[in-house]
Design a protein around this motif. Structure first.
Motif, PDB file in Angstrom:
ATOM      1  N   PHE A  73      10.837  -0.489  -1.935  1.00  0.00           N
ATOM      2  CA  PHE A  73      10.856  -1.836  -2.525  1.00  0.00           C
ATOM      3  C   PHE A  73      12.201  -2.512  -2.248  1.00  0.00           C
ATOM      4  O   PHE A  73      12.252  -3.673  -1.852  1.00  0.00           O
ATOM      5  N   ARG A  74      13.285  -1.756  -2.473  1.00  0.00           N
ATOM      6  CA  ARG A  74      14.624  -2.323  -2.279  1.00  0.00           C
ATOM      7  C   ARG A  74      14.936  -2.600  -0.803  1.00  0.00           C
ATOM      8  O   ARG A  74      15.797  -3.402  -0.498  1.00  0.00           O
ATOM      9  N   ARG A  75      14.225  -1.903   0.077  1.00  0.00           N
ATOM     10  CA  ARG A  75      14.496  -2.098   1.509  1.00  0.00           C
ATOM     11  C   ARG A  75      13.560  -3.110   2.169  1.00  0.00           C
ATOM     12  O   ARG A  75      13.611  -3.286   3.390  1.00  0.00           O
ATOM     13  N   LEU A  76      12.702  -3.728   1.366  1.00  0.00           N
ATOM     14  CA  LEU A  76      11.719  -4.659   1.941  1.00  0.00           C
ATOM     15  C   LEU A  76      12.371  -5.734   2.812  1.00  0.00           C
ATOM     16  O   LEU A  76      11.884  -6.026   3.898  1.00  0.00           O
ATOM     17  N   ALA A  86       9.310   5.051  -3.800  1.00  0.00           N
ATOM     18  CA  ALA A  86       8.686   3.741  -3.987  1.00  0.00           C
ATOM     19  C   ALA A  86       9.762   2.695  -4.257  1.00  0.00           C
ATOM     20  O   ALA A  86       9.751   1.612  -3.659  1.00  0.00           O
ATOM     21  N   VAL A  87      10.713   3.041  -5.131  1.00  0.00           N
ATOM     22  CA  VAL A  87      11.781   2.101  -5.472  1.00  0.00           C
ATOM     23  C   VAL A  87      12.632   1.828  -4.228  1.00  0.00           C
ATOM     24  O   VAL A  87      13.005   0.681  -3.957  1.00  0.00           O
ATOM     25  N   THR A 126       0.848  -1.206   0.000  1.00  0.00           N
ATOM     26  CA  THR A 126       0.000   0.000   0.000  1.00  0.00           C
ATOM     27  C   THR A 126       0.881   1.253   0.000  1.00  0.00           C
ATOM     28  O   THR A 126       0.604   2.223  -0.705  1.00  0.00           O
ATOM     29  N   LEU A 127       1.942   1.207   0.789  1.00  0.00           N
ATOM     30  CA  LEU A 127       2.857   2.348   0.878  1.00  0.00           C
ATOM     31  C   LEU A 127       3.549   2.597  -0.475  1.00  0.00           C
ATOM     32  O   LEU A 127       3.608   3.740  -0.953  1.00  0.00           O
ATOM     33  N   ILE A 128       4.031   1.518  -1.082  1.00  0.00           N
ATOM     34  CA  ILE A 128       4.720   1.648  -2.377  1.00  0.00           C
ATOM     35  C   ILE A 128       3.755   2.227  -3.421  1.00  0.00           C
ATOM     36  O   ILE A 128       4.082   3.149  -4.163  1.00  0.00           O
ATOM     37  N   ASN A 129       2.540   1.697  -3.421  1.00  0.00           N
ATOM     38  CA  ASN A 129       1.528   2.204  -4.350  1.00  0.00           C
ATOM     39  C   ASN A 129       1.242   3.681  -4.083  1.00  0.00           C
ATOM     40  O   ASN A 129       1.100   4.482  -5.008  1.00  0.00           O
TER      41      ASN A 129
END
Length: 459
Positions: free
Chosen positions: A170-173, A166-167, A152-155
DNA sequence: TTAGGGTTAG
């Protein structure tokens, strides 16, 4: 006396009826249950609330809440989450926030779903800062974020124009203890594509395939669209073939994407073949597909067949929308038939739809191209909202008839408001001023544009 | 509770 077992049966029955959208019948069963002494519990009411939110009306769902309270059943976290999801679906951010606060006030502790739903609603309705605050509140609460929270946060980052964040998220997931899942990749793919980062989108798609996660219909459709827009038409069709071979043969979204891509390339006959294939599969053709086909006819200047499709839409029990009419308006404008274009605008209005930005932009562009700049200017002044298309079309039109100083005023408005216009529009105004003997004015305009940072706004 | 389709400028 009615026991827990009977209430369980009642709830199973209500659940199936609600799923089948038979809400009237579900209400009868509740009444019959009460008559037989089988009292509905919180699950019964929550099921009804969810169904009313989804299929009927948000206000009707609130009536169930009142009935629930009157019956002495206390709303729980699921009740609140369901109502919040309803508010989110109806784009009611204040309502969603109110419910979130109300639940705490009534001693109901918000869970992960409550936070996720509120964040999603706020991002979707254009309140990213408030959504970020909710995310930070969640982190300092006892509720742990999940992969859905991060999706939800990335979106939300993408929707609020923060593709870089966003990227990064994603990379820190993995640092947060999560691995990207199918929805995460789909969100990234779509977000990158919509942000114009098609190269990165293609790399994410490759990364997803290499990670062993199988794409679904949403992945294929987004990837296809990305490939089509990147002018890799054949590769896009290969993705479509793979999708079909993997059994996603009746996905209306995918067909619609292909029909639109075919139409853009002038392959109207192939678009028709697609529609025939859909009918052969027993698939329903929805309004978006019809709109794509109308666009195909407009593109080949076949307005008669485009208009005939309106009857088909009606026969199929569908109602034309803003896309339908603005596509027709554009089709007529491109032919220079402004009387028919205006007629479609009127039909649009009488159908209860306000002529939209695209329809007005098409009109401005068409009028400018036909040299009717004053007419275009009067339409432009009437418009409540204007975007980059509106200004670019008008600037081109003004330059075409040599009105460079007027164009320069509009260009400065764009610079001040941060509305990007086509590179070619900016060049046309500057070149026009220079070539018509106003070199100093061109220099002044260029300086003002530099000062406003406007010459960096290149896409 | 999170992800996908259809319209406009050059």
């Amino acid at each position: 006396m009615c026991g827990k077992f009977s209430t369980l049966l009642l709830n199973i029955c209500i659940g199936s009826l609600c799923k089948a959208r038979r809400l009237d019948k579900a209400e009868f069963v509740v009444v019959d249950g009460i008559r037989l002494g089988c009292l509905p519990d919180v699950v019964t009411y929550n099921t009804l609330i969810a169904a009313y939110c989804r299929f009927v009306d948000f206000d009707q769902a609130y009536l169930i809440v009142s009935r629930m309270k009157e019956a002495g059943v206390k709303p729980d976290v699921v009740t609140y989450n369901t109502l919040m999801a309803g508010a989110s679906r109806h784009n009611l951010p204040s309502q969603c926030q109110y419910l979130f606060q109300d639940m705490s006030k009534n001693g109901v502790v918000p869970d992960e779903w409550s936070y996720n739903t509120l964040m999603h609603c706020l991002f979707n309705c254009g309140y990213p800062e408030v959504a970020f605050k909710i995310f930070s509140d969640m982190n300092s609460s006892s509720v742990s974020p999940s992969i859905i929270t991060y999706n939800t946060l990335i979106n939300g980052y993408f929707k609020s124009g923060r593709a870089v964040n966003a990227v990064m998220a994603f990379r820190r997931l993995q640092k947060f203890g999560f691995s990207p899942e199918l929805v995460t990749y789909n969100t990234m793919l779509h977000g990158l594509f919509k942000s114009g980062k098609r190269g990165q989108a293609r790399r994410i798609y490759k990364e997803m395939r290499e990670s062993g996660i199988a794409p679904n219909a949403a992945t294929y459709t987004t990837a296809m669209k990305c490939w089509f827009r990147s002018r890799n038409f054949e590769d896009g069709l290969d993705i479509f073939s793979e999708m079909m071979s993997r059994g996603y043969t009746s996905d209306v979204f995918a067909y619609c994407t292909v029909i639109s891509a075919l139409a853009k390339r002038g392959k109207t006959e192939d678009a028709r073949v697609c529609i025939r294939q859909m009918l052969k599969n027993g698939q329903g053709i929805d309004l978006a597909c019809y709109n794509a086909l109308i666009y195909a006819y407009c593109k080949e200047k076949n307005m008669n067949d485009a208009l005939l499709l309106l009857n088909e839409i009606e026969e199929a029990g569908l109602e034309c929308d803003g896309y339908t009419y603005s596509t027709l308006v554009d089709g007529f404008c491109k032919l220079g038939d402004f009387s028919s274009a205006m007629n479609q605008m009127r039909v649009m209005e009488t159908s209860g739809l306000n002529p939209n930005l695209v329809a007005y932009n098409s009109l401005i562009d068409g009028l400018c191209k036909a040299g009717m700049v004053d007419h275009a200017l009067s339409i432009f002044k009437m418009m409540r909202t204007r975007d980059s298309f509106s200004y670019s079309a008008l600037l081109h039109g003004l330059c075409k008839v040599g009105r460079f100083h007027v164009a320069s005023k509009f260009l400065l408005i764009c610079a001040r408001k941060g509305i990007n216009v086509l590179k070619s529009s900016k060049r046309a105004v500057l070149r026009g001023l220079r070539c018509s003997g106003f070199g100093r004015d061109a220099k002044k305009l260029k300086a003002a544009m530099w000062k406003a940072g406007f010459l960096h706004y290149e896409k």
